[in-house]
Write an enzyme that holds these catalytic residues in place. Structure first.
Site, PDB file in Angstrom:
ATOM      1  N   HIS A   1       2.682   3.139  -8.873  1.00 10.58           N
ATOM      2  CA  HIS A   1       2.533   1.704  -9.147  1.00 10.58           C
ATOM      3  C   HIS A   1       3.754   1.182  -9.914  1.00 10.58           C
ATOM      4  CE1 HIS A   1      -1.417   2.098  -7.568  1.00 10.58           C
ATOM      5  NE2 HIS A   1      -1.944   2.703  -8.610  1.00 10.58           N
TER       6      HIS A   1
ATOM      7  N   ASP B   1       0.822  -1.208   0.000  1.00 12.61           N
ATOM      8  CA  ASP B   1       0.000   0.000   0.000  1.00 12.61           C
ATOM      9  C   ASP B   1       0.860   1.265   0.000  1.00 12.61           C
ATOM     10  OD1 ASP B   1      -2.325   1.447  -0.003  1.00 12.61           O
ATOM     11  OD2 ASP B   1      -2.670   1.290   2.149  1.00 12.61           O
TER      12      ASP B   1
ATOM     13  N   LEU C   1      11.540 -20.003  -4.750  1.00 12.53           N
ATOM     14  CA  LEU C   1      10.524 -19.144  -4.130  1.00 12.53           C
ATOM     15  C   LEU C   1       9.231 -19.248  -4.924  1.00 12.53           C
ATOM     16  CD1 LEU C   1       9.703 -16.745  -2.170  1.00 12.53           C
ATOM     17  CD2 LEU C   1      10.364 -15.226  -4.030  1.00 12.53           C
TER      18      LEU C   1
HETATM   19  C1  FPP Z   1      -2.005   0.098  -3.401  1.00 15.88           C
HETATM   20  O1  FPP Z   1      -1.501   1.427  -3.308  1.00 15.88           O
HETATM   21  C2  FPP Z   1      -1.392  -0.577  -4.523  1.00 15.88           C
HETATM   22  C3  FPP Z   1      -2.073  -1.139  -5.579  1.00 15.88           C
HETATM   23  C4  FPP Z   1      -3.540  -1.141  -5.688  1.00 15.88           C
HETATM   24  C5  FPP Z   1      -1.339  -1.734  -6.708  1.00 15.88           C
HETATM   25  C6  FPP Z   1      -0.198  -2.625  -6.307  1.00 15.88           C
HETATM   26  C7  FPP Z   1       0.553  -2.990  -7.515  1.00 15.88           C
HETATM   27  C8  FPP Z   1       1.899  -2.973  -7.605  1.00 15.88           C
HETATM   28  C9  FPP Z   1       2.798  -2.626  -6.506  1.00 15.88           C
HETATM   29  C10 FPP Z   1       2.525  -3.380  -8.862  1.00 15.88           C
HETATM   30  C11 FPP Z   1       2.890  -4.816  -8.746  1.00 15.88           C
HETATM   31  C12 FPP Z   1       3.125  -5.369 -10.055  1.00 15.88           C
HETATM   32  C13 FPP Z   1       2.973  -6.669 -10.387  1.00 15.88           C
HETATM   33  C14 FPP Z   1       3.385  -7.073 -11.729  1.00 15.88           C
HETATM   34  C15 FPP Z   1       2.408  -7.674  -9.490  1.00 15.88           C
HETATM   35  P1  FPP Z   1      -2.526   2.648  -3.421  1.00 15.88           P
HETATM   36  O2  FPP Z   1      -2.651   3.024  -4.846  1.00 15.88           O
HETATM   37  O3  FPP Z   1      -3.807   2.273  -2.757  1.00 15.88           O
HETATM   38  O4  FPP Z   1      -1.770   3.750  -2.612  1.00 15.88           O
HETATM   39  P2  FPP Z   1      -2.455   4.931  -1.775  1.00 15.88           P
HETATM   40  O5  FPP Z   1      -3.047   4.286  -0.553  1.00 15.88           O
HETATM   41  O6  FPP Z   1      -1.300   5.812  -1.455  1.00 15.88           O
HETATM   42  O7  FPP Z   1      -3.473   5.584  -2.641  1.00 15.88           O
END
Ligand code: FPP
Length: 246
Positions: free
Chosen positions: A36, A19, A130
């Site tokens: 992201h 997050d 893994l």
């Molecule tokens: C939450 O942060 C994150 C997500 C909804 C997306 C997570 C995806 C990745 C880290 C990319 C991973 C890639 C692969 C290929 C698996 P948020 O957007 O809710 O953050 P915020 O709380 O600051 O708004």
């Protein structure tokens, strides 16, 4: 090479709620989607950390059943990022001995993405260093309901054991440690059933800032925990003297 740091014995499975991508980007005056993108690098570093420390299972929450409710352009950008990451990273992950698995309802994804997911799973199926479970269009409630439906269709008895056998991560140990970045302290419909006795670690670090070092801190914190699984710690004094301890 420095001495290989091994995770505490018994730490076999780490789950992560990644997050804080959006906030990380907004603080830098970047579009949320940039967060992201950097989040993929954080995931790569976390994978390296798990391998270095001998943790055999890592499960990450990449897209929840509820994330479809985000603005359409962010959902589109996330789908594009997943496709891009699968194209770019699968080979390197395979070379590291990573077995990729996708958990969640794949029906909602477009055919090219579903095909890439299947290819990545097939290509890495024999790897054993893994297991990386990527939860996509996953929800803990969905998981329990799909397991229940499968169990009902099989006509078998309904017990905790038989239900657990139909859940997405049935063939691996339950997470020992769940890490959530981004400062929130909630589960957000992640692995509801599987985390019954999981240890939680919350950090204010935003996901793109998380890396191998941050993982080592989380593991060090976990190493201090006493896991009792509903039991009581051994009481050697009481045993030795025959006294009862309330
Ligand atoms: C939450 O942060 C994150 C997500 C909804 C997306 C997570 C995806 C990745 C880290 C990319 C991973 C890639 C692969 C290929 C698996 P948020 O957007 O809710 O953050 P915020 O709380 O600051 O708004």
């Amino acid at each position: 090479m420095t001495k290989r740091e091994l995770a505490p014995a018994g730490l076999r499975h780490i789950a992560v709620v990644m997050d804080g991508n959006g906030r990380w980007a907004t603080r830098r005056l970047l579009p949320r989607t940039a967060g992201h993108k950097y989040g993929v690098d954080a995931l790569k570093s976390t994978v390296r950390g798990c391998i270095a420390q001998g943790v055999p299972y890592l499960t990450v929450f990449a897209f929840s059943s509820e994330n479809w409710n985000r603005p359409a352009d962010e959902v589109r950008a996330l789908m594009d990022l997943f496709v891009q990451a699968l194209r770019r990273e699968t080979r390197e992950l395979a070379a590291q001995g990573v077995r990729l698995r996708f958990v969640g309802d794949r029906e909602a994804f477009e055919p090219p993405m579903r095909e890439l997911m299947q290819q990545a799973q097939d290509l890495t199926a024999a790897n054993t260093t893994l297991v990386l479970n990527v939860a996509l269009n996953y929800g803990g409630r969905w998981d329990i309901v799909q397991a229940m439906r499968a169990l009902q269709a099989s006509g078998g008895p309904i017990t905790e054991q038989t239900l657990a056998q139909h859940l997405c991560l049935a063939d691996m140990p339950a997470p020992d440690l769940l890490i959530r970045t981004g400062g929130e302290r909630r589960i957000s419909n992640f692995l509801l059933w599987q985390i019954a006795y999981t240890e939680f670690y919350f950090t204010d670090a935003l996901w793109p800032d998380f890396d191998e070092k941050a993982l080592a801190l989380a593991i060090a914190d976990y190493a201090q925990r006493e896991r009792r699984f509903g039991s009581v710690p051994p009481q050697p004094e009481a045993q030795a003297t025959g006294l009862r301890v309330a």
